[in-house]
Design a protein around this motif. Structure first.
Motif, PDB file in Angstrom:
ATOM      1  N   UNK A  21     -24.267 -20.736 -31.943  1.00 29.80           N
ATOM      2  CA  UNK A  21     -25.656 -20.126 -31.947  1.00 29.80           C
ATOM      3  C   UNK A  21     -26.224 -20.408 -33.523  1.00 29.80           C
ATOM      4  N   UNK A  22     -25.283 -20.348 -34.436  1.00 29.10           N
ATOM      5  CA  UNK A  22     -25.826 -20.388 -35.728  1.00 29.10           C
ATOM      6  C   UNK A  22     -26.647 -21.849 -35.839  1.00 29.10           C
ATOM      7  N   UNK A  23     -26.255 -22.864 -35.149  1.00 33.63           N
ATOM      8  CA  UNK A  23     -26.764 -23.968 -35.174  1.00 33.63           C
ATOM      9  C   UNK A  23     -28.276 -24.131 -34.580  1.00 33.63           C
ATOM     10  N   UNK A  24     -28.391 -23.352 -33.489  1.00 34.21           N
ATOM     11  CA  UNK A  24     -29.440 -23.055 -32.846  1.00 34.21           C
ATOM     12  C   UNK A  24     -30.492 -22.570 -33.459  1.00 34.21           C
ATOM     13  N   UNK A  25     -30.044 -21.186 -34.158  1.00 32.28           N
ATOM     14  CA  UNK A  25     -30.790 -20.489 -34.822  1.00 32.28           C
ATOM     15  C   UNK A  25     -31.201 -21.236 -36.294  1.00 32.28           C
ATOM     16  N   UNK A  26     -30.587 -22.139 -36.574  1.00 29.75           N
ATOM     17  CA  UNK A  26     -31.006 -22.961 -37.696  1.00 29.75           C
ATOM     18  C   UNK A  26     -32.205 -23.938 -37.408  1.00 29.75           C
ATOM     19  N   UNK A  27     -32.421 -24.161 -36.102  1.00 28.43           N
ATOM     20  CA  UNK A  27     -33.337 -25.161 -35.648  1.00 28.43           C
ATOM     21  C   UNK A  27     -32.742 -26.635 -35.478  1.00 28.43           C
ATOM     22  N   UNK A  28     -31.348 -26.716 -35.895  1.00 32.52           N
ATOM     23  CA  UNK A  28     -30.710 -27.854 -35.459  1.00 32.52           C
ATOM     24  C   UNK A  28     -31.229 -28.956 -36.522  1.00 32.52           C
ATOM     25  N   UNK A  29     -31.546 -28.588 -37.612  1.00 31.71           N
ATOM     26  CA  UNK A  29     -32.210 -29.674 -38.774  1.00 31.71           C
ATOM     27  C   UNK A  29     -31.054 -30.348 -39.342  1.00 31.71           C
ATOM     28  N   UNK A  30     -29.838 -29.658 -39.479  1.00 29.81           N
ATOM     29  CA  UNK A  30     -28.901 -30.479 -40.290  1.00 29.81           C
ATOM     30  C   UNK A  30     -27.489 -30.367 -39.406  1.00 29.81           C
ATOM     31  N   UNK A  31     -27.070 -31.445 -38.796  1.00 27.49           N
ATOM     32  CA  UNK A  31     -25.812 -31.230 -37.953  1.00 27.49           C
ATOM     33  C   UNK A  31     -24.773 -31.140 -38.926  1.00 27.49           C
ATOM     34  N   UNK A  32     -24.680 -31.748 -39.980  1.00 23.68           N
ATOM     35  CA  UNK A  32     -23.491 -31.876 -41.013  1.00 23.68           C
ATOM     36  C   UNK A  32     -23.301 -30.415 -41.345  1.00 23.68           C
TER      37      UNK A  32
END
Length: 290
Positions: A21-32
């Motif tokens: 969920x944290x990746x989605x909430x971040x907008x998936x801008x930085x996979x690393x």
């Protein structure tokens, strides 16, 4: 899976943790900035670990993927997974190693979308595994596999639903990939592998329904006509995802393999993210608390 069928383990290394969920909430801008080693053990004393970590925890080299205190290391002819994680919700250390020894490595690459935006790589369809963990009873040997998925878009952007299964055979293995894409097209692939990793033709059995699990995710696999496949070991049951050991029959051979079903229409819903946040803690940096 262990040779006696009593225990199993799944390990996924993420750069861009697609179910976080944290990746989605971040907008998936930085996979690393959202890397993770997801380790789940199934059977008596089974545990779950899936910590979303920041980019400071990620280290990459030719033979090593470092994710916080854990790592995946290619060592000659085998993959050694060094595990140092904390389980949720038990807050217990899960440490040790899992060694994956492929029977052979393949050159196979399967695009899952027409533009190649998603790709599946079955590196080792058949392998021996050695599990040595710190939990009671968690030192065992068995069989497994090693594969990878790569993508340039979110899974739910391109797919509504998919099922996947890998089944060991006397002289190799069979993999089935079935998916419904968002544009309404279908993916339906059967791949047979010989012991040396080479592809061989395999007749694709018809689809067969499996009983729905607790979260009622729709499940189907492949089985010879007239054969009713069945779950023989429950593994992971989530609102959008199910993993289990399934017995089926492929071209006359009865076999038990790992099966997965993924409902991305459910995963697309925002209601799911707070639920996932409980099982996927976020740790920005490392070293520090695991």
């Amino acid at each position: 899976m262990s040779d006696d069928g009593e225990r199993a383990i799944s390990i996924i290394g993420f750069i861009g943790s697609v179910f976080s969920p944290w990746y989605r909430w971040s907008g998936r801008r930085n996979p690393a900035n959202h890397c993770c080693l997801n380790v789940v053990t199934y059977g008596r004393g089974g545990r779950w670990t899936m910590t979303d970590r920041g980019q400071e925890a990620l280290g990459l080299s030719r033979d090593r993927l470092q994710i916080g205190p854990s790592a995946m290391v290619w060592d000659g002819d085998r993959l050694v997974i060094e595990i140092e994680e904390i389980s949720t919700p038990h807050a217990q250390r899960l440490t040790g190693t899992v060694t994956v020894i492929p029977a052979a490595l393949t050159e196979v690459e399967l695009p899952l979308t027409d533009d190649g935006g998603h790709v599946w790589r079955p590196f080792a369809p058949k392998a021996d595994i050695v599990v040595e963990l710190n939990r009671p009873g968690w030192t065992w040997r068995g069989h497994g596999y090693f594969d990878a998925n790569f993508g340039i878009r979110a899974l739910e952007a391109d797919f509504d639903y998919w099922t996947w299964g890998r089944f060991p055979l006397r002289d190799g293995a069979a993999c089935f990939y079935d998916a419904t894409r968002r544009d309404g097209t279908e993916l339906s692939v059967a791949v047979g592998f010989a012991e040396d990793g080479s592809i061989r033709p395999i007749e694709q059995p018809p689809k067969a329904r499996l009983k729905r699990p607790g979260w009622m995710v729709r499940r189907e696999t492949r089985a010879d006509a007239g054969y009713s496949p069945r779950q023989v070991k429950a593994m992971l049951d989530a609102p959008f995802y199910n993993r289990s050991a399934v017995m089926t029959k492929i071209n006359g051979e009865e076999t038990v393999g790992v099966h997965e079903a993924l409902d991305l229409n459910r995963f697309r819903g925002p209601w799911l993210m707070p639920m996932l946040a409980v099982r996927v803690p976020r740790r920005r940096g490392w070293p520090g608390w695991l």
